[in-house]
Design a protein around this motif. Structure first.
Motif, mmCIF file in Angstrom:
data_model
loop_
_atom_site.group_PDB
_atom_site.id
_atom_site.type_symbol
_atom_site.label_atom_id
_atom_site.label_comp_id
_atom_site.label_asym_id
_atom_site.label_seq_id
_atom_site.Cartn_x
_atom_site.Cartn_y
_atom_site.Cartn_z
ATOM 1 N N LEU A 198 -2.330 26.698 12.595
ATOM 2 C CA LEU A 198 -1.946 25.293 12.736
ATOM 3 C C LEU A 198 -0.618 25.017 12.049
ATOM 4 N N LEU A 199 -0.420 25.635 10.891
ATOM 5 C CA LEU A 199 0.817 25.434 10.142
ATOM 6 C C LEU A 199 2.007 26.016 10.889
ATOM 7 N N ASP A 200 1.798 27.141 11.577
ATOM 8 C CA ASP A 200 2.872 27.738 12.368
ATOM 9 C C ASP A 200 3.285 26.816 13.509
ATOM 10 N N LYS A 201 2.303 26.122 14.092
ATOM 11 C CA LYS A 201 2.594 25.213 15.203
ATOM 12 C C LYS A 201 3.161 23.883 14.712
ATOM 13 N N LEU A 202 2.744 23.461 13.495
ATOM 14 C CA LEU A 202 3.206 22.183 12.935
ATOM 15 C C LEU A 202 3.741 22.420 11.518
ATOM 16 N N PRO A 203 4.910 23.022 11.400
ATOM 17 C CA PRO A 203 5.437 23.409 10.077
ATOM 18 C C PRO A 203 5.678 22.243 9.127
ATOM 19 N N SER A 204 5.839 21.031 9.632
ATOM 20 C CA SER A 204 6.121 19.887 8.754
ATOM 21 C C SER A 204 4.882 19.022 8.531
ATOM 22 N N SER A 205 3.705 19.650 8.620
ATOM 23 C CA SER A 205 2.465 18.867 8.567
ATOM 24 C C SER A 205 1.843 18.787 7.175
ATOM 25 N N LEU A 206 2.569 19.227 6.133
ATOM 26 C CA LEU A 206 2.002 19.222 4.781
ATOM 27 C C LEU A 206 2.814 18.357 3.810
ATOM 28 N N ASP A 207 3.479 17.345 4.312
ATOM 29 C CA ASP A 207 4.316 16.505 3.455
ATOM 30 C C ASP A 207 3.501 15.830 2.351
ATOM 31 N N CYS A 208 2.350 15.302 2.688
ATOM 32 C CA CYS A 208 1.525 14.605 1.693
ATOM 33 C C CYS A 208 0.962 15.581 0.666
ATOM 34 N N THR A 209 0.641 16.791 1.104
ATOM 35 C CA THR A 209 0.144 17.807 0.173
ATOM 36 C C THR A 209 1.229 18.186 -0.826
ATOM 37 N N ARG A 210 2.463 18.334 -0.343
ATOM 38 C CA ARG A 210 3.571 18.673 -1.243
ATOM 39 C C ARG A 210 3.786 17.564 -2.273
ATOM 40 N N GLU A 211 3.728 16.323 -1.836
ATOM 41 C CA GLU A 211 3.909 15.206 -2.754
ATOM 42 C C GLU A 211 2.783 15.157 -3.784
ATOM 43 N N TRP A 212 1.562 15.406 -3.352
ATOM 44 C CA TRP A 212 0.398 15.433 -4.252
ATOM 45 C C TRP A 212 0.565 16.526 -5.312
ATOM 46 N N LEU A 213 1.024 17.710 -4.886
ATOM 47 C CA LEU A 213 1.214 18.811 -5.834
ATOM 48 C C LEU A 213 2.401 18.566 -6.761
ATOM 49 N N ARG A 214 3.470 17.949 -6.235
ATOM 50 C CA ARG A 214 4.625 17.633 -7.089
ATOM 51 C C ARG A 214 4.219 16.690 -8.222
ATOM 52 N N LYS A 215 3.442 15.688 -7.898
ATOM 53 C CA LYS A 215 2.974 14.735 -8.909
ATOM 54 C C LYS A 215 2.096 15.436 -9.935
ATOM 55 N N ALA A 216 1.202 16.296 -9.451
ATOM 56 C CA ALA A 216 0.317 17.021 -10.365
ATOM 57 C C ALA A 216 1.111 17.967 -11.266
ATOM 58 N N ALA A 217 2.131 18.615 -10.701
ATOM 59 C CA ALA A 217 2.958 19.539 -11.494
ATOM 60 C C ALA A 217 3.724 18.788 -12.570
ATOM 61 N N ALA A 218 4.256 17.601 -12.222
ATOM 62 C CA ALA A 218 4.992 16.804 -13.212
ATOM 63 C C ALA A 218 4.069 16.377 -14.352
ATOM 64 N N GLU A 219 2.852 15.975 -14.009
ATOM 65 C CA GLU A 219 1.905 15.550 -15.047
ATOM 66 C C GLU A 219 1.474 16.734 -15.910
ATOM 67 N N ALA A 220 1.212 17.872 -15.268
ATOM 68 C CA ALA A 220 0.802 19.058 -16.025
ATOM 69 C C ALA A 220 1.926 19.533 -16.934
ATOM 70 N N SER A 221 3.165 19.442 -16.448
ATOM 71 C CA SER A 221 4.316 19.853 -17.250
ATOM 72 C C SER A 221 4.506 18.923 -18.442
ATOM 73 N N ALA A 222 4.364 17.614 -18.208
ATOM 74 C CA ALA A 222 4.503 16.647 -19.297
ATOM 75 C C ALA A 222 3.420 16.854 -20.336
ATOM 76 N N SER A 223 2.213 17.191 -19.873
ATOM 77 C CA SER A 223 1.095 17.396 -20.796
ATOM 78 C C SER A 223 1.311 18.639 -21.648
ATOM 79 N N SER A 224 1.818 19.719 -21.020
ATOM 80 C CA SER A 224 2.007 20.967 -21.767
ATOM 81 C C SER A 224 3.184 20.891 -22.732
#
Length: 443
Positions: A198-224
């Motif tokens: 599915l990802l090969d057919k729709l390569p731009s279909s994970l925008d919300c997942t990337r944003e969710w992970l970016r937010k989590a990474a920023a929070e985890a980085s701030a915490s550490s």
């Protein structure tokens, strides 16, 4: 470059893949998953069309069988479908029964008998009912016995056809249950493969997942990057300077980022942003967990405030805490967070009534007006997300639930947080559900 437009065939293929992926995922994660016959709203156009067509078919069958001589055209068609339905219910080792059905419902012979006016519909339906009784699940026994009391041929054929449909659905669900263990062993590889396709057919279909992970990474980085709350005595001053903290900041691990992201799902505000695409199939499950966590937070906070005001003697009275918990849960059932304020108004009244009743039963003096007002005010203030008691309970619950998504956290679940004993059973159940969904997705 702009994304390439997909053809209708490609869109249909993607839809089919998502449908298959969703079904497999649901079978594995939902132990109560069952296929059900499609149903429409009684007043819907689809239902009216279906009922009209069905009525026309069965009315035509009745007319044909009532004619002189009888016209068995539609009856033969039904007998053919009933034969196929019976054969579909057989297991691979039912060879003898398969041969019996093929012989008893020999369609070529049945057509010849009909042409010569010698078709014995009663005898054929009697055989079909006997075979159904042998093959049906225990839950269908009564329905099959009820069919044997019908005498009108058209009505009997109609009811046999209906019950056979139920039996086919029973067999499908039995097969699903039988395959669940096998699917659990292979579903991870299957889901990975399908998701990559599915990802090969729709390569731009994970925008919300990337944003969710970016937010989590920023929070985890701030915490550490936070300095230790209690630095070792005698350490050099340079070690605790702002510059030193910044320079020693570590990049958060993938595990910590994922854990932070998964825990953030329990605070997800509906309508605020799109859910991560990788969790679409579990969105309803996770939102149900979130709703239960919110409800348990309020219940525990109400019980903690009440116990602090009433003391151990009253709260130790048999059944007192259980009654408060029950009435609080009932008044919160099905409510969103936005309606907690009005619910807590009613809860505070019920708590005061229960307190007064228990004090009277134990022979203690009733609370003063000021004390009643204070207890009611404290309970109502729990509606505020910034309420100190609610905040503490919320942090303890989330900290405990985080153990269920940590690979090494299962061994620590016996260390139950203080103040949450009254909701221990419910919290453990929620934790196991949450952990099950997360561990499957993590793989």
């Amino acid at each position: 470059s702009p994304p390439q437009a997909l053809s209708m065939n490609e869109l249909q293929e993607i839809t089919d893949d998502i449908s298959k992926l969703t079904i497999v995922h649901e079978i594995v994660l939902n132990s109560d998953f069952k296929l059900q016959a499609a149903s429409f709203s009684p007043k819907s156009l689809q239902n009216r069309v279906k009922e009209t067509l069905h009525k026309a078919f069965w009315d035509s069958l009745e007319e044909q069988l009532s004619a002189s001589p009888p016209d068995c055209t539609q009856a033969i068609q039904l007998l053919q479908e009933m034969k196929e339905a019976l054969l579909s219910l057989l297991l691979p080792w039912h060879n003898q029964l398969r041969s019996q059905i093929e012989g008893a419902l020999d369609m070529e012979l049945i057509r010849q008998e009909a042409e010569h006016g010698a078709l014995d519909i009663h005898g054929l339906t009697t055989y079909i009912l006997g075979t159904m009784a042998r093959l049906c699940a225990p839950i269908r026994d009564e329905e099959v016995r009820g069919l044997q009391r019908l005498t009108d041929p058209a009505q009997l054929l109609r009811e046999i056809f209906r019950v056979l449909g139920l039996m086919k659905m029973d067999m499908l669900n039995f097969t699903i249950q039988s395959l669940r263990t096998h699917l659990q062993d292979h579903t991870i590889q299957y889901e990975r493969k399908k998701f990559q396709e599915l990802l090969d057919k729709l390569p731009s279909s994970l925008d919300c997942t990337r944003e969710w992970l970016r937010k989590a990474a920023a929070e985890a980085s701030a915490s550490s990057s936070q300095p230790p709350p209690h630095p070792a005595v005698g350490g050099s001053s340079a070690a605790h300077s702002p510059g030193a903290v910044s320079s020693s900041t570590t990049v958060p691990s993938l595990m910590s980022v994922l854990n932070r992201g998964y825990m953030n799902l329990l605070c997800w505000e509906s309508g605020q942003k799109e859910y991560p695409e990788t969790l679409f199939m579990d969105q309803a499950r996770l939102q149900d967990v979130q709703a239960q966590v919110n409800q348990l937070t309020i219940i525990a906070a109400v019980l903690l405030v009440t116990s602090g005001m009433c003391g151990s003697t009253l709260c130790g009275s048999p059944g007192f805490v259980a009654r408060l918990k029950r009435v609080t849960k009932v008044l919160l059932e099905g409510l969103s967070c936005t309606r907690y304020e009005e619910a807590l108004e009613d809860i505070s009244d019920q708590v005061l009534q229960e307190v007064s009743r228990t004090l009277s039963q134990l022979g203690y003096a009733a609370f003063t007006t000021d004390k009643c007002a204070s207890l009611k005010g404290q309970i109502k203030s729990i509606a505020d997300k910034g309420n100190a008691v609610r905040h503490v309970i919320d942090q303890r619950i989330r900290s405990f639930l985080s153990l269920f998504i940590s690979p090494d956290g299962q061994n620590s679940q016996k260390d139950f947080p203080k103040g949450l004993d009254p909701i221990q059973e419910e919290l453990l159940e929620v934790g196991h559900r949450f952990g099950s969904v997360i561990h499957h997705n993590r793989q």
